[in-house]
Design an enzyme around this catalytic site. Structure first.
Site, PDB file in Angstrom:
ATOM      1  N   SER A   9       0.672  -1.296  -0.200  1.00 41.17           N
ATOM      2  CA  SER A   9       0.177   0.055  -0.010  1.00 41.17           C
ATOM      3  C   SER A   9       0.775   1.340  -0.028  1.00 41.17           C
ATOM      4  CB  SER A   9      -0.830  -0.058   1.316  1.00 41.17           C
ATOM      5  OG  SER A   9      -0.394  -0.139   2.467  1.00 41.17           O
ATOM      6  N   HIS A  11      -2.248  -8.891   1.920  1.00 41.90           N
ATOM      7  CA  HIS A  11      -1.808  -7.631   2.577  1.00 41.90           C
ATOM      8  C   HIS A  11      -3.016  -7.292   3.413  1.00 41.90           C
ATOM      9  CE1 HIS A  11       0.150  -3.913   3.204  1.00 41.90           C
ATOM     10  NE2 HIS A  11      -0.193  -3.310   2.187  1.00 41.90           N
ATOM     11  N   HIS A  49       5.516 -12.687   7.679  1.00 41.57           N
ATOM     12  CA  HIS A  49       5.695 -11.292   7.019  1.00 41.57           C
ATOM     13  C   HIS A  49       6.962 -11.270   6.025  1.00 41.57           C
ATOM     14  CE1 HIS A  49       6.058  -6.857   7.327  1.00 41.57           C
ATOM     15  NE2 HIS A  49       4.751  -6.681   7.524  1.00 41.57           N
ATOM     16  N   ARG A 105       2.528  -4.634  16.494  1.00 43.74           N
ATOM     17  CA  ARG A 105       1.448  -4.098  16.396  1.00 43.74           C
ATOM     18  C   ARG A 105       0.294  -5.299  16.920  1.00 43.74           C
ATOM     19  NH1 ARG A 105       1.637  -2.828   9.994  1.00 43.74           N
ATOM     20  NH2 ARG A 105       2.405  -5.139  10.164  1.00 43.74           N
ATOM     21  N   ASP A 109      -2.803  -8.198  11.366  1.00 44.88           N
ATOM     22  CA  ASP A 109      -4.049  -8.660  11.074  1.00 44.88           C
ATOM     23  C   ASP A 109      -4.685 -10.046  11.862  1.00 44.88           C
ATOM     24  OD1 ASP A 109      -4.044  -6.797   8.989  1.00 44.88           O
ATOM     25  OD2 ASP A 109      -2.921  -8.144   7.771  1.00 44.88           O
TER      26      ASP A 109
HETATM   27  N1  CMX Z   1       0.654 -19.590   5.881  1.00 42.81           N
HETATM   28  C1  CMX Z   1       1.350 -20.599   5.126  1.00 42.81           C
HETATM   29  N2  CMX Z   1       2.394 -20.391   4.326  1.00 42.81           N
HETATM   30  C2  CMX Z   1       2.803 -19.163   4.333  1.00 42.81           C
HETATM   31  C3  CMX Z   1       2.589 -18.075   5.289  1.00 42.81           C
HETATM   32  C4  CMX Z   1       1.592 -18.506   6.121  1.00 42.81           C
HETATM   33  N3  CMX Z   1       0.850 -17.336   7.016  1.00 42.81           N
HETATM   34  N4  CMX Z   1       3.654 -17.151   5.228  1.00 42.81           N
HETATM   35  C5  CMX Z   1       4.395 -17.545   4.145  1.00 42.81           C
HETATM   36  N5  CMX Z   1       4.041 -18.693   3.695  1.00 42.81           N
HETATM   37  C6  CMX Z   1       4.585 -19.301   2.531  1.00 42.81           C
HETATM   38  C7  CMX Z   1       4.398 -18.440   1.272  1.00 42.81           C
HETATM   39  O1  CMX Z   1       3.383 -18.562   0.896  1.00 42.81           O
HETATM   40  C8  CMX Z   1       5.579 -18.973   0.610  1.00 42.81           C
HETATM   41  O2  CMX Z   1       5.311 -20.265  -0.135  1.00 42.81           O
HETATM   42  P1  CMX Z   1       5.899 -20.591  -1.602  1.00 42.81           P
HETATM   43  O3  CMX Z   1       7.240 -20.950  -1.499  1.00 42.81           O
HETATM   44  O4  CMX Z   1       5.039 -21.777  -1.733  1.00 42.81           O
HETATM   45  O5  CMX Z   1       5.568 -19.311  -2.429  1.00 42.81           O
HETATM   46  C9  CMX Z   1       6.664 -19.157   1.621  1.00 42.81           C
HETATM   47  O6  CMX Z   1       6.017 -19.645   2.804  1.00 42.81           O
HETATM   48  C10 CMX Z   1       7.810 -18.095   1.966  1.00 42.81           C
HETATM   49  O7  CMX Z   1       7.124 -16.974   1.979  1.00 42.81           O
HETATM   50  P2  CMX Z   1       7.680 -15.829   2.829  1.00 42.81           P
HETATM   51  O8  CMX Z   1       9.159 -15.439   2.243  1.00 42.81           O
HETATM   52  O9  CMX Z   1       7.862 -16.309   4.605  1.00 42.81           O
HETATM   53  O10 CMX Z   1       6.753 -14.763   2.895  1.00 42.81           O
HETATM   54  P3  CMX Z   1       6.357 -13.543   1.764  1.00 42.81           P
HETATM   55  O11 CMX Z   1       7.646 -12.611   2.040  1.00 42.81           O
HETATM   56  O12 CMX Z   1       6.769 -14.130   0.478  1.00 42.81           O
HETATM   57  O13 CMX Z   1       5.167 -13.057   2.156  1.00 42.81           O
HETATM   58  C11 CMX Z   1       3.281 -12.895   3.534  1.00 42.81           C
HETATM   59  C12 CMX Z   1       4.804 -12.454   3.312  1.00 42.81           C
HETATM   60  C13 CMX Z   1       2.809 -11.670   4.476  1.00 42.81           C
HETATM   61  C14 CMX Z   1       2.558 -12.369   1.986  1.00 42.81           C
HETATM   62  C15 CMX Z   1       3.062 -14.194   3.781  1.00 42.81           C
HETATM   63  O14 CMX Z   1       3.563 -14.326   5.118  1.00 42.81           O
HETATM   64  C16 CMX Z   1       1.625 -14.557   3.657  1.00 42.81           C
HETATM   65  O15 CMX Z   1       0.998 -14.979   2.857  1.00 42.81           O
HETATM   66  N6  CMX Z   1       0.860 -14.378   5.248  1.00 42.81           N
HETATM   67  C17 CMX Z   1      -0.477 -14.742   5.281  1.00 42.81           C
HETATM   68  C18 CMX Z   1      -1.431 -13.435   4.611  1.00 42.81           C
HETATM   69  C19 CMX Z   1      -1.214 -12.369   5.703  1.00 42.81           C
HETATM   70  O16 CMX Z   1      -1.325 -12.484   7.168  1.00 42.81           O
HETATM   71  N7  CMX Z   1      -0.843 -11.325   5.207  1.00 42.81           N
HETATM   72  C20 CMX Z   1      -0.790  -9.910   6.009  1.00 42.81           C
HETATM   73  C21 CMX Z   1       0.553  -9.340   6.259  1.00 42.81           C
HETATM   74  C22 CMX Z   1       0.510  -8.308   6.898  1.00 42.81           C
HETATM   75  C23 CMX Z   1      -0.102  -6.906   6.082  1.00 42.81           C
HETATM   76  O17 CMX Z   1       0.482  -6.728   4.952  1.00 42.81           O
HETATM   77  O18 CMX Z   1      -1.240  -6.593   6.305  1.00 42.81           O
END
Ligand code: CMX
Length: 435
Positions: free
Chosen positions: A240, A270, A317, A326, A372
């Site tokens: 964002s 996000h 994250h 937070r 979140d």
């Molecule tokens: N549950 C399951 N798998 C997860 C995970 C979770 N909560 N968080 C990361 N992973 C997975 C990723 O999907 C990725 O999988 P692939 O290798 O198959 O693509 C792997 O772990 C590596 O990811 P990462 O490097 O740890 O995380 P990213 O930096 O790529 O992504 C985020 C960060 C937040 C998008 C991810 O942790 C996620 O999808 N979390 C769940 C959604 C969420 O809570 N988002 C809100 C974040 C805060 C905000 O911006 O509001």
């Protein structure tokens, strides 16, 4: 000129030579290197943006202008008899770097009161949208519809000195921030309360007024203050904030930029994760009937989600490598105000079981909860149970940081953003891939 604008003007004059000096005398100094993983992997960790409003340390979490969350909440002035500070004061802090006095806060509050009226055409447009429109789509549309009010766009068209770009941008930022809580509350009452709208009260601060317009009793005013402050800024690489900065870098005005950043926030990875968390918890609750799940049952729900190829919303994250402060701040609030709530019990149990499961699962680099995971349960407890609205609350808060940044972008003359892309062939050649 308002006190805030005057203070900002002094700060900008003092800051500009630092950026000029860095560019002129140190422009060739290397900041870091970029590897193939980062080029393909969403630029994770590439240092390529400058933001002074906040800094995110992977282990410590966010600092707003150098202050941790507990320090920020303790130092900013508060309305009498409540726990959380004025949102107005937090905007002052992000914009200027200084903790405001009570008078400074009153000055900002007065500015917001003056600028708060939302044009009728916005309400008419929202009413004309299909009833099943997502509140984030409505929020974004309302903001971009107001673009015709932009002072920057008008002054730019008339011919504006680059050194003065920040001034109408500041005016737009103040206008937008003053209106956003009203637009958000209007969408809520339109969509879920039969369009039974509640007028704002000119005597109330931003958080108090928002609670009033939402039609939710105390301490929802304090919940709102806490929400908007906690969600305001997380340095500027997140989707964002980065979208807001990117769009504004083309000199699109703040209305276009904030509407765009809302669209980025609406993604489930996000800001929409706060809606997803509640959806996930409600699903668990429905499957359990009236029973509270045991830890073993909760572990199974988590594994089932992972095994079906979905993410656990509210966990993980891109930068953080520990429990999001937070999350911790909201958890403290829950422990104080809704300790015995069933849903909070679920959230707490998730906190006990999920990090170990994510570690065992072996994918997520950060197994800890983010902002979140905890935010929806508070809204639910105070009666705001329409969880597809939750990301709008994030959006009102995030606009505070994004707008503070855009004003500084214009003040420091940051250029249009334009990174370089290459083809897969080129990347293979750089990497020395043998074909
Ligand atoms: N549950 C399951 N798998 C997860 C995970 C979770 N909560 N968080 C990361 N992973 C997975 C990723 O999907 C990725 O999988 P692939 O290798 O198959 O693509 C792997 O772990 C590596 O990811 P990462 O490097 O740890 O995380 P990213 O930096 O790529 O992504 C985020 C960060 C937040 C998008 C991810 O942790 C996620 O999808 N979390 C769940 C959604 C969420 O809570 N988002 C809100 C974040 C805060 C905000 O911006 O509001």
């Amino acid at each position: 000129m308002s006190g805030l604008k005057e203070k900002l003007s002094e700060k900008i004059d003092a800051h500009r030579p630092r950026t000029t000096k860095l560019l002129k005398e140190y422009g060739d100094v290397k900041v870091g290197e970029v590897n193939v993983q980062q080029v393909i992997g969403g630029m994770r960790g590439v240092k390529s943006l400058v933001t002074d409003t906040s800094y995110l340390d992977p282990m410590e979490g966010i600092r707003f202008r150098g202050y941790t969350i507990p320090e920020t909440l303790a130092k900013l002035p508060k309305p009498e008899g409540v726990e959380m500070p004025y949102v107005e004061g937090h905007f002052y802090l992000l914009l200027t770097g200084d903790i405001p006095t009570e008078n400074d806060v009153a000055d900002v509050a007065q500015e917001f009161q003056k600028r708060g009226e939302v044009p009728q055409y916005v309400f008419d447009m929202l009413k004309a949208m299909p009833a099943d429109s997502h509140p984030m789509a409505m929020f974004s549309a309302a903001i971009v519809a107001m673009q015709r009010e932009s002072k920057f766009a008008k002054e730019y068209k008339d011919g504006l000195d680059k050194m003065k770009y920040w001034e109408p941008t500041y005016e737009d930022a103040m206008d937008i921030l003053a209106k956003l809580p009203r637009v958000a509350a209007f969408i809520y009452r339109l969509k879920y309360k039969n369009d039974d709208q509640i007028a704002p009260d000119p005597k109330l601060d931003l958080g108090g007024n928002f609670a009033k317009m939402m039609g939710v009793d105390k301490p929802y005013d304090d919940v709102s203050r806490m929400y908007f402050i906690l969600h305001s800024d997380h340095e500027s690489g997140n989707v964002s904030a980065h979208t807001g900065h990117l769009v504004a870098s083309a000199l699109s005005d703040a209305y276009y930029a904030v509407s765009a950043m809302i669209n980025g926030l609406a993604g489930p990875l996000h800001g929409l994760a706060n809606e997803q968390v509640l959806r996930w918890l409600q699903d668990v609750k429905a499957k359990m009937g009236d029973k509270t799940p045991s830890e073993e049952e909760m572990k199974k729900f988590v594994w089932d989600t992972l095994n079906s190829g979905q993410v656990i919303p509210g966990y993980g994250h891109a930068v953080l490598r520990k429990t999001d402060p937070r999350y911790a701040a909201q958890r403290d609030f829950c422990l104080k105000h809704l300790k015995d709530d069933t849903l909070f019990g679920y959230v707490d149990m998730l906190y006990r079981v999920t990090p170990d499961i994510l570690k065992e699962h072996g994918k997520a680099k950060n197994p800890w909860p983010n902002v979140d995971a905890q935010s929806g349960v508070i809204q639910w407890y105070y009666g705001v149970q329409e969880y597809d609205f939750y990301t709008v609350l994030f959006g009102v808060g995030r606009a505070i940081g994004v707008l503070a940044n855009i004003v500084w972008d214009r003040a420091l003359g940051y250029p249009i953003e334009r990174p370089k892309s290459i083809t897969t062939d080129m990347l293979e050649e750089i990497a020395g891939v043998k074909k």
